[in-house]
Scaffold this active site. Structure first.
Site, PDB file in Angstrom:
ATOM      1  N   ASP A  57      38.218  80.710 138.225  1.00  0.00           N
ATOM      2  CA  ASP A  57      38.881  79.514 137.691  1.00  0.00           C
ATOM      3  C   ASP A  57      39.358  79.752 136.264  1.00  0.00           C
ATOM      4  O   ASP A  57      39.417  78.823 135.449  1.00  0.00           O
ATOM      5  CB  ASP A  57      37.923  78.315 137.741  1.00  0.00           C
ATOM      6  N   LYS A  81      45.287  82.051 135.535  1.00  0.00           N
ATOM      7  CA  LYS A  81      45.716  82.300 136.922  1.00  0.00           C
ATOM      8  C   LYS A  81      46.311  83.700 137.094  1.00  0.00           C
ATOM      9  O   LYS A  81      46.197  84.282 138.158  1.00  0.00           O
ATOM     10  CB  LYS A  81      46.714  81.226 137.370  1.00  0.00           C
ATOM     11  N   ASP A 119      39.968  78.510 142.523  1.00  0.00           N
ATOM     12  CA  ASP A 119      40.530  77.189 142.248  1.00  0.00           C
ATOM     13  C   ASP A 119      42.040  77.323 142.018  1.00  0.00           C
ATOM     14  O   ASP A 119      42.541  78.402 141.685  1.00  0.00           O
ATOM     15  CB  ASP A 119      39.866  76.574 140.999  1.00  0.00           C
ATOM     16  N   ASN A 120      42.776  76.230 142.197  1.00  0.00           N
ATOM     17  CA  ASN A 120      44.179  76.119 141.770  1.00  0.00           C
ATOM     18  C   ASN A 120      45.163  77.047 142.478  1.00  0.00           C
ATOM     19  O   ASN A 120      46.153  77.470 141.867  1.00  0.00           O
ATOM     20  CB  ASN A 120      44.322  76.365 140.260  1.00  0.00           C
ATOM     21  N   GLU A 174      42.511  68.058 140.059  1.00  0.00           N
ATOM     22  CA  GLU A 174      41.480  67.213 139.467  1.00  0.00           C
ATOM     23  C   GLU A 174      42.088  65.949 138.853  1.00  0.00           C
ATOM     24  O   GLU A 174      43.052  66.006 138.125  1.00  0.00           O
ATOM     25  CB  GLU A 174      40.671  67.981 138.407  1.00  0.00           C
TER      26      GLU A 174
HETATM   27  O1  LIG Z   1      44.908  77.049 133.425  1.00  0.00           O
HETATM   28  C1  LIG Z   1      43.922  76.618 134.015  1.00  0.00           C
HETATM   29  N1  LIG Z   1      42.721  77.198 133.914  1.00  0.00           N
HETATM   30  C2  LIG Z   1      42.558  78.326 133.010  1.00  0.00           C
HETATM   31  C3  LIG Z   1      41.134  78.333 132.548  1.00  0.00           C
HETATM   32  C4  LIG Z   1      40.830  78.900 131.386  1.00  0.00           C
HETATM   33  C5  LIG Z   1      39.418  78.907 130.907  1.00  0.00           C
HETATM   34  O2  LIG Z   1      38.865  80.199 131.168  1.00  0.00           O
HETATM   35  C6  LIG Z   1      38.789  80.959 129.965  1.00  0.00           C
HETATM   36  N2  LIG Z   1      39.348  82.284 130.287  1.00  0.00           N
HETATM   37  C7  LIG Z   1      40.609  82.553 130.676  1.00  0.00           C
HETATM   38  N3  LIG Z   1      40.738  83.879 130.962  1.00  0.00           N
HETATM   39  C8  LIG Z   1      39.528  84.439 130.739  1.00  0.00           C
HETATM   40  C9  LIG Z   1      39.003  85.753 130.862  1.00  0.00           C
HETATM   41  N4  LIG Z   1      39.731  86.828 131.286  1.00  0.00           N
HETATM   42  C10 LIG Z   1      41.166  86.853 131.441  1.00  0.00           C
HETATM   43  C11 LIG Z   1      41.755  87.410 130.144  1.00  0.00           C
HETATM   44  O3  LIG Z   1      41.152  88.624 129.848  1.00  0.00           O
HETATM   45  N5  LIG Z   1      37.701  85.970 130.587  1.00  0.00           N
HETATM   46  C12 LIG Z   1      36.924  84.943 130.195  1.00  0.00           C
HETATM   47  N6  LIG Z   1      37.353  83.667 130.056  1.00  0.00           N
HETATM   48  C13 LIG Z   1      38.637  83.422 130.328  1.00  0.00           C
HETATM   49  C14 LIG Z   1      39.578  80.184 128.929  1.00  0.00           C
HETATM   50  O4  LIG Z   1      39.062  80.421 127.635  1.00  0.00           O
HETATM   51  C15 LIG Z   1      39.355  78.751 129.395  1.00  0.00           C
HETATM   52  O5  LIG Z   1      38.082  78.285 129.031  1.00  0.00           O
HETATM   53  C16 LIG Z   1      44.024  75.412 134.856  1.00  0.00           C
HETATM   54  C17 LIG Z   1      45.161  74.624 134.714  1.00  0.00           C
HETATM   55  C18 LIG Z   1      45.323  73.446 135.446  1.00  0.00           C
HETATM   56  C19 LIG Z   1      46.531  72.657 135.277  1.00  0.00           C
HETATM   57  C20 LIG Z   1      47.147  72.053 136.378  1.00  0.00           C
HETATM   58  C21 LIG Z   1      48.300  71.287 136.233  1.00  0.00           C
HETATM   59  C22 LIG Z   1      48.856  71.113 134.967  1.00  0.00           C
HETATM   60  F1  LIG Z   1      49.960  70.364 134.815  1.00  0.00           F
HETATM   61  C23 LIG Z   1      48.246  71.710 133.863  1.00  0.00           C
HETATM   62  C24 LIG Z   1      47.098  72.469 134.021  1.00  0.00           C
HETATM   63  C25 LIG Z   1      44.317  73.050 136.348  1.00  0.00           C
HETATM   64  C26 LIG Z   1      43.168  73.841 136.486  1.00  0.00           C
HETATM   65  O6  LIG Z   1      42.151  73.504 137.346  1.00  0.00           O
HETATM   66  C27 LIG Z   1      43.014  75.027 135.767  1.00  0.00           C
HETATM   67  O7  LIG Z   1      41.880  75.786 135.975  1.00  0.00           O
HETATM   68 MG   LIG Z   2      40.843  75.136 137.730  1.00  0.00          MG
END
Ligand SMILES: O=C(NC/C=C/[C@H]1O[C@@H](n2cnc3c(NCCO)ncnc32)[C@H](O)[C@@H]1O)c1cc(-c2ccc(F)cc2)cc(O)c1O
Ligand SMILES: [Mg+2]
Length: 214
Positions: free
Chosen positions: A141, A144, A169-170, A199
């Site tokens: 999650d 993406k 997810d997503n 959500e």
């Molecule tokens: O973008 C979404 N999720 C991202 C999550 C990021 C979290 O995870 C952390 N993260 C990211 N990459 C890594 C990584 N590794 C990768 C890099 O090395 N290693 C460790 N942590 C990581 C971030 O710091 C955040 O805490 C999303 C958007 C919508 C959405 C839907 C509709 C809309 F209109 C807008 C938004 C709905 C959802 O359910 C979603 O999950």
């Molecule tokens: Mg999500």
């Protein structure tokens, strides 16, 4: 202070949930994010699918990629038997701190191992650092665009065994098209799509459950 959305979520939890009661913390977050301000938690609808997969899989070793505020971490942790290990990886130190405080408030901080850093860097270190052999369940999650490279990394690092379950997810919104294409066409996985909604909104989304066949 309440300067960030995660901090405002934490404050709402501290004000309206019952300390030590994980379900009341989950409910408080869903209430805040559906009525006050949206946040990217897996939410209650897709959360029920996550719950079902956790209960069916009965995992001993669980990995979560992307902790954010820890909402899905709590949903998973509350359903695990004693002795199970839940590792969650979060690269943003502020989000990690908020999640840690939410786990403590819910009384589940002993059940969760939160690693601060990038999954791409940490996944190859898990065997050595945490003495983990294979994961029974991985909840994906995070960004993406990272779903596919990190899944391939899990394969390469030998962290999946026949029967390991990936839950993503997503896969519709925002979508992870390269991940879906790979996981649905790769003979080493058997995938199943669970339609739901984004959500807190009336927007189509869903989660993809994929069983690694070894
Ligand atoms: O973008 C979404 N999720 C991202 C999550 C990021 C979290 O995870 C952390 N993260 C990211 N990459 C890594 C990584 N590794 C990768 C890099 O090395 N290693 C460790 N942590 C990581 C971030 O710091 C955040 O805490 C999303 C958007 C919508 C959405 C839907 C509709 C809309 F209109 C807008 C938004 C709905 C959802 O359910 C979603 O999950
Ligand atoms: Mg999500």
């Amino acid at each position: 202070t309440g300067t960030t959305r995660p901090l405002r979520i934490l404050q709402h939890v501290q004000r309206s949930a019952k300390q030590g009661d994980a379900l009341s913390v989950i409910t408080a977050i869903d209430s805040y994010c559906s009525k006050v301000e949206w946040a990217m938690n897996v939410g209650d609808k897709k959360g029920e699918i996550l719950d079902t997969v956790v209960l069916e899989t009965r995992p001993r070793y669980v990995l979560e990629l992307g902790t954010y505020c820890g909402y899905s971490t709590l949903r998973i942790a509350r359903l695990l038997p004693p002795g199970a290990r839940l590792i969650t990886i979060e690269m943003n130190p502020h989000y990690a701190q908020v999640a840690k405080e939410i786990f403590q408030y819910a009384g589940l901080d002993a059940q969760v191992e939160l690693l601060v850093g990038s999954s791409t860097v940490l996944i190859p270190q898990l065997k050595k650092k945490l003495d983990i052999e294979k994961f029974d369940l991985v909840f994906i999650d995070h960004w993406k665009v990272s779903y596919l490279p990190d899944t391939k990394l899990l394969e390469e690092c030998g962290l999946l065994k026949a029967g390991s379950v990936l839950l993503a997810d997503n896969v519709i919104c925002p979508g992870a098209p390269d991940y879906l294409k790979y996981i649905r066409n790769c003979p080493r996985y058997r995938s199943q799509y669970f339609p739901a909604q984004l959500e807190y909104l009336q927007v189509e989304d869903g989660v993809e459950k994929s069983v690694f066949l070894g």
